[in-house]
Design a protein around this motif. Structure first.
Motif, PDB file in Angstrom:
ATOM      1  N   ASP A 194      41.228  33.502  40.059  1.00 37.54           N
ATOM      2  CA  ASP A 194      42.435  32.801  40.494  1.00 37.54           C
ATOM      3  C   ASP A 194      43.137  33.674  41.534  1.00 37.54           C
ATOM      4  N   PRO A 195      43.298  33.187  42.769  1.00 33.54           N
ATOM      5  CA  PRO A 195      43.949  34.007  43.810  1.00 33.54           C
ATOM      6  C   PRO A 195      45.351  34.470  43.432  1.00 33.54           C
ATOM      7  N   ASP A 196      46.011  33.747  42.531  1.00 30.73           N
ATOM      8  CA  ASP A 196      47.351  34.138  42.085  1.00 30.73           C
ATOM      9  C   ASP A 196      47.309  34.929  40.792  1.00 30.73           C
ATOM     10  N   GLY A 197      46.109  35.238  40.294  1.00 33.68           N
ATOM     11  CA  GLY A 197      45.977  35.967  39.042  1.00 33.68           C
ATOM     12  C   GLY A 197      45.837  37.460  39.257  1.00 33.68           C
ATOM     13  N   LEU A 198      44.990  38.101  38.467  1.00 36.93           N
ATOM     14  CA  LEU A 198      44.802  39.547  38.553  1.00 36.93           C
ATOM     15  C   LEU A 198      43.998  39.912  39.796  1.00 36.93           C
ATOM     16  N   ARG A 235      44.078  52.945  43.663  1.00 35.42           N
ATOM     17  CA  ARG A 235      43.876  51.499  43.669  1.00 35.42           C
ATOM     18  C   ARG A 235      45.152  50.838  43.172  1.00 35.42           C
ATOM     19  N   ALA A 236      45.370  49.622  43.638  1.00 37.79           N
ATOM     20  CA  ALA A 236      46.531  48.848  43.211  1.00 37.79           C
ATOM     21  C   ALA A 236      46.076  47.734  42.279  1.00 37.79           C
ATOM     22  N   VAL A 237      46.889  47.449  41.298  1.00 39.10           N
ATOM     23  CA  VAL A 237      46.655  46.341  40.384  1.00 39.10           C
ATOM     24  C   VAL A 237      47.844  45.391  40.510  1.00 39.10           C
ATOM     25  N   VAL A 238      47.574  44.130  40.809  1.00 40.10           N
ATOM     26  CA  VAL A 238      48.609  43.132  41.033  1.00 40.10           C
ATOM     27  C   VAL A 238      48.378  41.978  40.070  1.00 40.10           C
ATOM     28  N   PHE A 239      49.424  41.566  39.345  1.00 43.00           N
ATOM     29  CA  PHE A 239      49.228  40.466  38.407  1.00 43.00           C
ATOM     30  C   PHE A 239      50.559  39.767  38.103  1.00 43.00           C
ATOM     31  N   PRO A 240      50.513  38.469  37.767  1.00 41.65           N
ATOM     32  CA  PRO A 240      51.715  37.765  37.333  1.00 41.65           C
ATOM     33  C   PRO A 240      52.042  38.116  35.887  1.00 41.65           C
ATOM     34  N   ARG A 241      53.292  38.100  35.547  1.00 42.62           N
ATOM     35  CA  ARG A 241      53.751  38.515  34.223  1.00 42.62           C
ATOM     36  C   ARG A 241      53.004  37.846  33.062  1.00 42.62           C
ATOM     37  N   PRO A 242      52.777  36.517  33.090  1.00 42.39           N
ATOM     38  CA  PRO A 242      52.149  35.883  31.929  1.00 42.39           C
ATOM     39  C   PRO A 242      50.772  36.436  31.581  1.00 42.39           C
ATOM     40  N   LEU A 243      50.096  37.085  32.531  1.00 37.60           N
ATOM     41  CA  LEU A 243      48.748  37.588  32.277  1.00 37.60           C
ATOM     42  C   LEU A 243      48.713  38.911  31.516  1.00 37.60           C
ATOM     43  N   THR A 270      58.650  38.609  37.480  1.00 37.68           N
ATOM     44  CA  THR A 270      57.585  37.599  37.420  1.00 37.68           C
ATOM     45  C   THR A 270      56.247  38.149  37.893  1.00 37.68           C
ATOM     46  N   LYS A 271      56.274  39.321  38.552  1.00 39.01           N
ATOM     47  CA  LYS A 271      55.048  39.915  39.097  1.00 39.01           C
ATOM     48  C   LYS A 271      55.136  41.423  38.987  1.00 39.01           C
ATOM     49  N   ALA A 272      53.990  42.057  38.767  1.00 41.08           N
ATOM     50  CA  ALA A 272      53.939  43.520  38.710  1.00 41.08           C
ATOM     51  C   ALA A 272      52.869  44.037  39.652  1.00 41.08           C
ATOM     52  N   VAL A 273      53.131  45.204  40.219  1.00 37.80           N
ATOM     53  CA  VAL A 273      52.164  45.934  41.035  1.00 37.80           C
ATOM     54  C   VAL A 273      52.182  47.373  40.542  1.00 37.80           C
ATOM     55  N   PHE A 274      51.028  47.939  40.224  1.00 36.94           N
ATOM     56  CA  PHE A 274      51.018  49.360  39.903  1.00 36.94           C
ATOM     57  C   PHE A 274      49.829  50.049  40.562  1.00 36.94           C
ATOM     58  N   ILE A 320      39.859  43.434  48.159  1.00 32.13           N
ATOM     59  CA  ILE A 320      40.600  42.762  47.097  1.00 32.13           C
ATOM     60  C   ILE A 320      39.625  42.052  46.175  1.00 32.13           C
ATOM     61  N   PHE A 321      39.626  42.462  44.922  1.00 35.43           N
ATOM     62  CA  PHE A 321      38.782  41.841  43.910  1.00 35.43           C
ATOM     63  C   PHE A 321      39.651  40.908  43.075  1.00 35.43           C
ATOM     64  N   VAL A 322      39.350  39.615  43.121  1.00 32.99           N
ATOM     65  CA  VAL A 322      40.095  38.620  42.352  1.00 32.99           C
ATOM     66  C   VAL A 322      39.415  38.513  40.987  1.00 32.99           C
ATOM     67  N   ALA A 323      39.918  39.310  40.055  1.00 31.00           N
ATOM     68  CA  ALA A 323      39.193  39.531  38.801  1.00 31.00           C
ATOM     69  C   ALA A 323      39.098  38.299  37.920  1.00 31.00           C
ATOM     70  N   THR A 324      40.073  37.407  37.979  1.00 32.29           N
ATOM     71  CA  THR A 324      40.071  36.228  37.124  1.00 32.29           C
ATOM     72  C   THR A 324      39.573  34.978  37.846  1.00 32.29           C
TER      73      THR A 324
END
Length: 290
Positions: free
Chosen positions: A15-19, A30-38, A91-95, A9-13
């Motif tokens: 912030d553990p709750d970010g990208l 690979r999976a990309v996980v991020f909160p909507r505001p980002l 509020t969250k997306a995973v792709f 898991i690479f915490v790109a920003t």
């Protein structure tokens, strides 16, 4: 039996709750996980320009539990931008994407249709999709490849906090360390057991057709869940009671017991083994406590 695997898991920003970019050992995806505001600040990343399948997750309108929308994009970026403007709930997306040329439109349409059907079968989370997508025709080899891709996705999603596709596995009850428990009352009889997914109530278990007034007034989340189970035909009326039409995993033994008995219930004392020992007593013994 599931095989062990590792995730990077690479915490790109920072912030553990970010990208987060999540990769699985020995896998092209690979999976990309991020909160909507980002979305507006990260959508220029290369992953958004690739073909993929995505999940949008957020609270249900009634505020109890989550719902999910499943889609695909070639590439995913314009689809996510559209949902950013037009869908309010998420509020969250995973792709999921893969390397260049590894996935095409037909591939992700196949993955989308499979995920929608599995979400319907699991009935763990409300599905926001209005209609099922038709499964495209793939060659035998492409279909085999995409089923492997799907299996890897499904094994990763619970680690990422997404339980929408998890089915209770009937084979678990045959394991040596699995104790079958019983919940009874009002002439009801239900069987269940603890699993890694939660507390599983077995198919053909009975549940009360009625609920107490205090439950209706004070336990809105349980009442809403019960209605969802009825609407999704996990619970079907048979005579004077409801009957589970499939194995179903609950978040806790207390939730399972409350659904079955139609009242507030402490699952650690309501569920008992064949000798009458409560789940609480069994857990205490297993923990080596006096």
């Amino acid at each position: 039996m599931p095989k062990p695997f590792s995730l990077k898991i690479f915490v790109a920003t920072g912030d553990p709750d970010g990208l987060r970019i999540v990769e699985r050992s020995n896998w092209i995806g690979r999976a990309v996980v991020f909160p909507r505001p980002l979305l507006t600040t990260i959508k220029q990343r290369e992953e958004f320009a690739q073909t993929g399948v995505y999940l949008l997750l957020g609270p249900r309108p009634d505020g109890d539990g989550e719902m999910v929308y499943i889609g695909e994009g070639d590439p995913v970026k314009p689809r996510l931008e559209s949902h950013f403007s037009n869908k309010d709930f998420w509020t969250k997306a995973v792709f999921f994407v893969a390397g260049a040329g590894q996935l095409n439109k037909a591939h992700v349409q196949f993955l989308e249709s499979q995920l929608i059907q599995r979400a319907k079968d699991a009935k763990r989370m409300r599905l926001e999709n209005i209609k099922a997508e038709n499964e495209p025709t793939l060659s035998e080899s492409d279909r085999a490849d995409m089923l492997v891709f799907l299996d890897h996705m499904l094994s990763m999603l619970p680690v990422l906090g997404v339980s929408a596709f998890e089915l209770a596995h009937a084979t678990e009850i045959n394991q040596a360390n699995t104790t079958v428990l019983r919940c009874t009352g009002k002439g009801l009889n239900a069987l269940g057991y603890e699993s890694n997914q939660g507390f599983v109530v077995k198919e053909n278990s009975q549940a009360s057709a009625n609920i107490t007034s205090s439950m209706r007034e004070q336990m809105h989340g349980i009442v809403d869940l019960r209605q969802d189970l009825i609407d999704n035909e996990v619970l079907r009326r048979v005579g004077e009671n409801y009957v589970f039409q499939q194995d179903y995993s609950f978040s806790s033994p207390s939730t399972a017991a409350a659904i079955i008995l139609g009242r507030s219930a402490n699952g650690r004392t309501e569920w008992k083994d064949e000798t009458g020992r409560t789940l609480k007593a069994l857990q205490t013994q297993q923990a080596g406590l006096p």
